[in-house]
Design a protein around this motif. Structure first.
Motif, PDB file in Angstrom:
ATOM      1  N   ALA A 169      -3.081  -3.385  31.958  1.00  0.00           N
ATOM      2  CA  ALA A 169      -2.607  -3.167  33.333  1.00  0.00           C
ATOM      3  C   ALA A 169      -3.108  -4.263  34.276  1.00  0.00           C
ATOM      4  N   ARG A 170      -2.278  -4.593  35.232  1.00  0.00           N
ATOM      5  CA  ARG A 170      -2.643  -5.567  36.274  1.00  0.00           C
ATOM      6  C   ARG A 170      -2.476  -4.896  37.633  1.00  0.00           C
ATOM      7  N   PRO A 171      -3.237  -5.333  38.641  1.00  0.00           N
ATOM      8  CA  PRO A 171      -3.081  -4.728  39.978  1.00  0.00           C
ATOM      9  C   PRO A 171      -1.636  -4.855  40.452  1.00  0.00           C
ATOM     10  N   ASN A 172      -1.164  -3.846  41.165  1.00  0.00           N
ATOM     11  CA  ASN A 172       0.205  -3.883  41.682  1.00  0.00           C
ATOM     12  C   ASN A 172       0.186  -4.146  43.201  1.00  0.00           C
ATOM     13  N   ALA A 173       1.375  -4.068  43.791  1.00  0.00           N
ATOM     14  CA  ALA A 173       1.502  -4.405  45.218  1.00  0.00           C
ATOM     15  C   ALA A 173       0.621  -3.516  46.105  1.00  0.00           C
ATOM     16  N   ALA A 174       0.374  -2.282  45.686  1.00  0.00           N
ATOM     17  CA  ALA A 174      -0.464  -1.381  46.493  1.00  0.00           C
ATOM     18  C   ALA A 174      -1.930  -1.831  46.446  1.00  0.00           C
ATOM     19  N   HIS A 175      -2.429  -2.153  45.249  1.00  0.00           N
ATOM     20  CA  HIS A 175      -3.814  -2.652  45.144  1.00  0.00           C
ATOM     21  C   HIS A 175      -3.960  -3.933  45.974  1.00  0.00           C
ATOM     22  N   ARG A 176      -2.954  -4.791  45.889  1.00  0.00           N
ATOM     23  CA  ARG A 176      -3.033  -6.074  46.615  1.00  0.00           C
ATOM     24  C   ARG A 176      -2.992  -5.855  48.125  1.00  0.00           C
ATOM     25  N   ALA A 177      -2.168  -4.896  48.571  1.00  0.00           N
ATOM     26  CA  ALA A 177      -2.107  -4.622  50.014  1.00  0.00           C
ATOM     27  C   ALA A 177      -3.479  -4.158  50.514  1.00  0.00           C
ATOM     28  N   LEU A 178      -4.133  -3.297  49.754  1.00  0.00           N
ATOM     29  CA  LEU A 178      -5.453  -2.798  50.188  1.00  0.00           C
ATOM     30  C   LEU A 178      -6.488  -3.930  50.214  1.00  0.00           C
ATOM     31  N   ALA A 179      -6.396  -4.828  49.238  1.00  0.00           N
ATOM     32  CA  ALA A 179      -7.332  -5.967  49.228  1.00  0.00           C
ATOM     33  C   ALA A 179      -7.114  -6.802  50.497  1.00  0.00           C
ATOM     34  N   ASP A 180      -5.871  -6.885  50.921  1.00  0.00           N
ATOM     35  CA  ASP A 180      -5.553  -7.634  52.133  1.00  0.00           C
ATOM     36  C   ASP A 180      -6.073  -6.893  53.381  1.00  0.00           C
ATOM     37  N   TRP A 181      -5.917  -5.573  53.386  1.00  0.00           N
ATOM     38  CA  TRP A 181      -6.377  -4.788  54.536  1.00  0.00           C
ATOM     39  C   TRP A 181      -7.884  -4.971  54.765  1.00  0.00           C
ATOM     40  N   GLU A 182      -8.610  -5.151  53.685  1.00  0.00           N
ATOM     41  CA  GLU A 182     -10.069  -5.289  53.825  1.00  0.00           C
ATOM     42  C   GLU A 182     -10.422  -6.446  54.763  1.00  0.00           C
TER      43      GLU A 182
END
Ligand code: BJW
Ligand code: ZN
Length: 270
Positions: free
Chosen positions: A106-119
């Motif tokens: 598994a690889r991070p998806n758009a939701a994981h990436r959005a949260l990383a951006d929110w940080e």
């Protein structure tokens, strides 16, 4: 099985009495102007995630769609339990070996990436996850509280040493520690206590969040399922992201009924 800790009983009773029912809003998909405004102005944001956020990465959820996971004829609640680890550690390890294979692909998806951006956007931003798959960190998130442990760590039942182990598939079941002791997955099984410090920090963060997101969790496993109640009592604005209704839906201000991988990037853009 264990019962909820006594300190949570009053909160549970409040939920059952429906004290928070007045907060119920219509299930919606629209990102409202109010949500956009709160999102722009917030300083302290807390996010609780569950298996649903990793579904679009190919990691199956435990529940949802009216059913619950079964592996080799066992309901997952039976295998992922302290009781089964004592009775049949090899079976528990086979289950985790299978899960390690799935998660390793598994690889991070758009939701994981959005949260990383929110940080990067907020003064204080914390992810509290029930997931053991490590995908938030893989996406670049740094402040991640893992309530239920991590599938890539093992713990020795004899000497207590915790170590990283990313071998897939495992060559030996159950795997052994350098001291000769049997290793177990460093995850929290049903009937086991959550890591005290992590839980305490999660409760503290939930109590002080201005926005509290509940993403991809069926919100039925305790003590994680109390965190939205704690956030509500602390005055947070609650947003749920889930294609299905959950017990938390009765508590929240807004439910964005959709897939996390679509809703979170849309919120970032909005
Ligand atoms: C999407 C989506 C998309 C799909 N986008 N969404 C009665 C009352 C209260 C409590 C208890 C009780 N009886 C027993 C208990 C206690 C028990 C418990 O809560 N049981 C409940 C089932 C009732 N809890 C415990 O035992 C905990 N320990 C404890 O309480 O200790 C007390 C103690 C103190 C002192 C000494 C000893 C003990 C421990 C809980 C550990 C949970 N562990 C697991 C397994 C981890 C390892 C593993 O992975 O195998 O954690 S169980 C499993 O459930 C896993 C998850 O983290 C957890 C939560 O699941 P989650 O994340 O919510 O996922 P799902 O699958 O349930 O939901 C997915 C959601 O996503 C769905 O809603 C979908 O709609 C949605 N979705 N696609 C967004 N694209
Ligand atoms: Zn050891």
């Amino acid at each position: 099985m264990v019962s909820p800790s006594t300190s949570f009983r009053p909160l549970l009773a409040e939920m059952r009495r429906g004290r928070y029912y007045h907060c119920l809003r219509m299930i919606q998909t629209e990102i409202t102007e109010e949500l956009k405004r709160r999102f722009r102005r917030a300083r302290r944001v807390v996010v609780l995630t569950g298996a649903g956020i990793s579904a679009e990465s190919g990691v199956p959820t435990f529940r949802g769609g009216g059913g619950s996971a079964v592996w080799k004829g066992f309901p997952f609640e039976q295998i992922s339990s302290a009781d089964m680890l004592t009775r049949d550690p090899a079976l528990v390890w086979e289950w985790f070996n299978y899960r390690r294979e799935v998660i390793s692909r598994a690889r991070p998806n758009a939701a994981h990436r959005a949260l990383a951006d929110w940080e990067k956007r907020f003064e204080s931003f914390v992810i509290i996850t029930q997931n053991i798959d490590d995908l938030h960190r893989a996406a670049g998130s740094r402040t991640v509280l893992e309530l239920h442990g991590n599938i890539w760590r093992v713990r020795c039942l004899s000497c207590g040493r915790v170590a990283e182990n990313r071998q897939v598939p495992l060559r030996e079941i159950p795997p052994k520690c350098a001291c000769g002791g049997v290793l177990r997955p460093d995850v929290v099984l049903f009937g086991e206590a959550l890591p005290g410090e992590v839980l305490h920090r999660a409760q503290t963060e939930a109590a002080r969040g201005e926005l509290f997101f509940i993403i991809g969790t069926s919100a039925i496993v305790y003590p994680a399922a109390y965190l939205p109640v704690i956030a509500r009592r602390g005055g947070a604005y609650l947003i749920e992201v889930n294609p299905e209704a959950t017990p938390a839906s009765r508590l929240v201000d807004v439910t964005l009924a959709g897939k996390a991988g679509e809703v979170l990037p849309a919120l970032s853009d909005a």
